[in-house]
Design an enzyme around this catalytic site. Structure first.
Site, mmCIF file in Angstrom:
data_model
loop_
_atom_site.group_PDB
_atom_site.id
_atom_site.type_symbol
_atom_site.label_atom_id
_atom_site.label_comp_id
_atom_site.label_asym_id
_atom_site.label_seq_id
_atom_site.Cartn_x
_atom_site.Cartn_y
_atom_site.Cartn_z
ATOM 1 N N CYS A 115 -15.486 98.288 67.590
ATOM 2 C CA CYS A 115 -16.779 98.584 68.612
ATOM 3 C C CYS A 115 -17.264 97.914 70.023
ATOM 4 O O CYS A 115 -16.897 97.756 70.410
ATOM 5 C CB CYS A 115 -17.612 99.126 67.706
ATOM 6 N N HIS B 61 -23.591 99.368 72.610
ATOM 7 C CA HIS B 61 -22.750 99.961 71.101
ATOM 8 C C HIS B 61 -23.827 100.445 70.912
ATOM 9 O O HIS B 61 -24.911 100.653 69.970
ATOM 10 C CB HIS B 61 -22.923 99.009 70.291
ATOM 11 N N ASN C 211 -21.273 107.669 67.719
ATOM 12 C CA ASN C 211 -20.480 106.532 67.566
ATOM 13 C C ASN C 211 -19.166 107.062 67.842
ATOM 14 O O ASN C 211 -18.591 107.798 67.470
ATOM 15 C CB ASN C 211 -20.692 106.072 66.759
HETATM 16 O O1 UT7 Z 1 -19.884 100.719 64.769
HETATM 17 C C1 UT7 Z 1 -20.228 100.042 64.042
HETATM 18 C C2 UT7 Z 1 -19.871 100.894 62.921
HETATM 19 N N1 UT7 Z 1 -21.128 101.794 61.772
HETATM 20 C C3 UT7 Z 1 -22.963 101.675 61.441
HETATM 21 O O2 UT7 Z 1 -23.158 101.407 63.024
HETATM 22 C C4 UT7 Z 1 -23.460 101.882 60.708
HETATM 23 C C5 UT7 Z 1 -24.518 100.822 60.269
HETATM 24 N N2 UT7 Z 1 -25.412 101.780 59.504
HETATM 25 C C6 UT7 Z 1 -25.858 102.727 59.577
HETATM 26 O O3 UT7 Z 1 -26.157 103.159 61.028
HETATM 27 C C7 UT7 Z 1 -27.396 103.522 58.661
HETATM 28 O O4 UT7 Z 1 -26.410 102.397 56.799
HETATM 29 C C8 UT7 Z 1 -26.792 104.647 58.429
HETATM 30 C C9 UT7 Z 1 -27.054 105.905 58.916
HETATM 31 C C10 UT7 Z 1 -25.136 104.478 57.705
HETATM 32 C C11 UT7 Z 1 -27.425 104.727 56.628
HETATM 33 O O5 UT7 Z 1 -28.619 104.510 56.634
HETATM 34 P P1 UT7 Z 1 -29.961 104.138 55.636
HETATM 35 O O6 UT7 Z 1 -30.663 103.753 56.283
HETATM 36 O O7 UT7 Z 1 -29.265 102.343 55.648
HETATM 37 O O8 UT7 Z 1 -29.616 104.981 54.436
HETATM 38 P P2 UT7 Z 1 -28.917 104.471 53.173
HETATM 39 O O9 UT7 Z 1 -27.284 104.322 53.430
HETATM 40 O O10 UT7 Z 1 -29.583 102.964 52.359
HETATM 41 O O11 UT7 Z 1 -28.942 105.779 52.333
HETATM 42 C C12 UT7 Z 1 -30.391 106.076 51.722
HETATM 43 C C13 UT7 Z 1 -30.224 107.325 51.417
HETATM 44 C C14 UT7 Z 1 -29.376 107.387 49.980
HETATM 45 O O12 UT7 Z 1 -29.640 108.160 48.988
HETATM 46 P P3 UT7 Z 1 -30.419 107.839 47.877
HETATM 47 O O13 UT7 Z 1 -29.404 106.871 46.813
HETATM 48 O O14 UT7 Z 1 -31.736 106.774 48.209
HETATM 49 O O15 UT7 Z 1 -30.183 108.758 47.047
HETATM 50 C C15 UT7 Z 1 -27.981 108.338 50.649
HETATM 51 O O16 UT7 Z 1 -27.166 108.733 49.624
HETATM 52 O O17 UT7 Z 1 -29.521 108.417 52.569
HETATM 53 C C16 UT7 Z 1 -28.358 109.047 51.749
HETATM 54 N N3 UT7 Z 1 -27.536 109.818 52.662
HETATM 55 C C17 UT7 Z 1 -27.306 110.452 53.405
HETATM 56 N N4 UT7 Z 1 -28.848 111.696 53.603
HETATM 57 C C18 UT7 Z 1 -28.536 112.691 54.028
HETATM 58 C C19 UT7 Z 1 -26.652 109.240 53.666
HETATM 59 N N5 UT7 Z 1 -26.390 109.796 54.090
HETATM 60 C C20 UT7 Z 1 -26.763 111.199 53.854
HETATM 61 C C21 UT7 Z 1 -26.912 112.012 55.207
HETATM 62 N N6 UT7 Z 1 -27.100 112.468 55.302
HETATM 63 N N7 UT7 Z 1 -25.781 112.471 56.114
#
Ligand code: UT7
Length: 329
Positions: A116, A256, A286
């Site tokens: 990125c 970004h 993204n």
């Molecule tokens: O360009 C660089 C590339 N990557 C990034 O910049 C990504 C950086 N990370 C992020 O943006 C965030 O970490 C995410 C958007 C990927 C995830 O958000 P989060 O607030 O960190 O959520 P999490 O991974 O802690 O997950 C929280 C909950 C989980 O459920 P449980 O275990 O609490 O029951 C996930 O399974 O949200 C769940 N979850 C979803 N729920 C609905 C994960 N993805 C989804 C989804 N829809 N698409």
């Protein structure tokens, strides 16, 4: 001693595919909701390349747009650098395909891979070539077809990515215009937090790697999240220090576009209010290296910045890599 030339952006362009994939569409594909995606990430929709489109065809469209903006012809281009993690093929370079499509027959071509942060790494390479006097007209294309490496069955990643291309033409410019400073960072020890494991020399493509879905993006989202805001704020600080400038001299931060909450954290840590931050994450998601290039082109088109404006581009991504580029248009 030869005078060091000042490199500046003399044209920008962008291309996004027509097809829109909304959060509502994604609700039918994986276990997610529009509400989750909107509040956790800030994306409403993203663009998806048509079957006949590739990274190079989209990149060439953005490049044509940038060359027209700069009032230059393809034959004027000395060097094409393409920043991408989704090349048309592992090799030859996607820049070579773009050269052919443009008819930029005089240009040298290569790709760089800094995920990125690729557009910012690309700008720094262009600046170095121009400053040294080796090349005069450099085209930096940041293009991605992430839909082809997205696991559409994995809700953790499927909701995040999209396809797009952005481009910038750089030439020597007179002070006070041009790139004022670039800061680049990397930490290879965190490479496995965001990667595409299959298809390289470590794990060449086999039926097994396909069955194990190793040709798709793998990400430990939380780990990336924790790192990203701080990395972008640090890059902003270092780029400003290098130029001897303060954050209040910046007209627009172009970050970004990975997650709205990461952008807000970076702005807060950089003591910048959100009205000075460019956002288009809602409509494109993204698009890796392409986000900052597309955002710069759109910020100019929308009149958010113009001649004399000070822009700070900042990004982080796989590798890990991060960096910032301070420039006056
Ligand atoms: O360009 C660089 C590339 N990557 C990034 O910049 C990504 C950086 N990370 C992020 O943006 C965030 O970490 C995410 C958007 C990927 C995830 O958000 P989060 O607030 O960190 O959520 P999490 O991974 O802690 O997950 C929280 C909950 C989980 O459920 P449980 O275990 O609490 O029951 C996930 O399974 O949200 C769940 N979850 C979803 N729920 C609905 C994960 N993805 C989804 C989804 N829809 N698409």
């Amino acid at each position: 001693m030869k005078e060091r030339l000042n490199a500046g952006i003399v044209g920008t362009g962008r291309y996004v595919p027509e097809k829109i994939l909304t959060n509502r569409d994604l609700e039918k594909m994986v276990d997610t909701t529009d509400e989750w995606i909107t509040t956790r990430v800030g994306i409403k929709e993203r663009r998806i390349a048509a079957p006949y489109e590739t990274t190079s065809t989209m990149g060439a469209q953005a490049a044509r747009d940038a060359l027209a903006d700069a009032k230059l012809a393809p034959e004027d281009v000395d060097l094409i650098i393409t920043a991408t993690i989704t090349p048309d093929v592992p090799w030859p370079a996607t820049a070579s395909f773009i050269q052919r499509q443009l008819g930029a027959t005089r240009a040298a071509c290569f790709d760089i891979e800094a995920a990125c942060t690729g557009f910012i790494y690309g700008l720094s390479v262009a600046q170095a070539y121009i400053a040294s006097g080796m090349y005069r007209t450099v085209l930096v294309v940041a293009a991605e077809t992430l839909s082809r490496i997205t696991d559409w069955e994995d809700r953790n990643t499927a909701v995040l990515f999209g396809d797009a291309a952005g481009a910038a033409v750089l030439q020597p410019v007179s002070e006070p215009r041009g790139i004022l400073s670039v800061y680049l960072g990397a930490d290879g020890s965190k490479g496995d937090l965001l990667e595409l494991p299959g298809g390289g020399s470590r794990k060449p493509a086999t039926h097994e790697t396909v069955d194990q879905r190793q040709h798709y993006i793998r990400m430990k989202g939380n780990e990336v999240f924790k790192f990203a805001g701080r990395a972008m704020a640090q890059a902003n600080k270092r780029a400003l220090e290098k130029a001897g400038m303060k954050i209040d001299q910046v007209d627009l931060l172009i970050p970004h576009q990975a997650n709205m909450r990461i952008i807000q954290a970076a702005a807060r840590l950089s003591s910048l209010s959100m009205d000075k931050v460019y956002l288009n994450i809602e409509k494109y998601g993204n698009t890796s290296a392409a986000t900052t290039a597309v955002a710069l082109a759109e910020a100019r088109l929308e009149g958010r910045v113009g001649p004399g404006s000070v822009c700070l581009l900042v990004a982080f991504g796989g590798g890990f890599t991060w960096g910032a580029c301070l420039l006056r248009l």
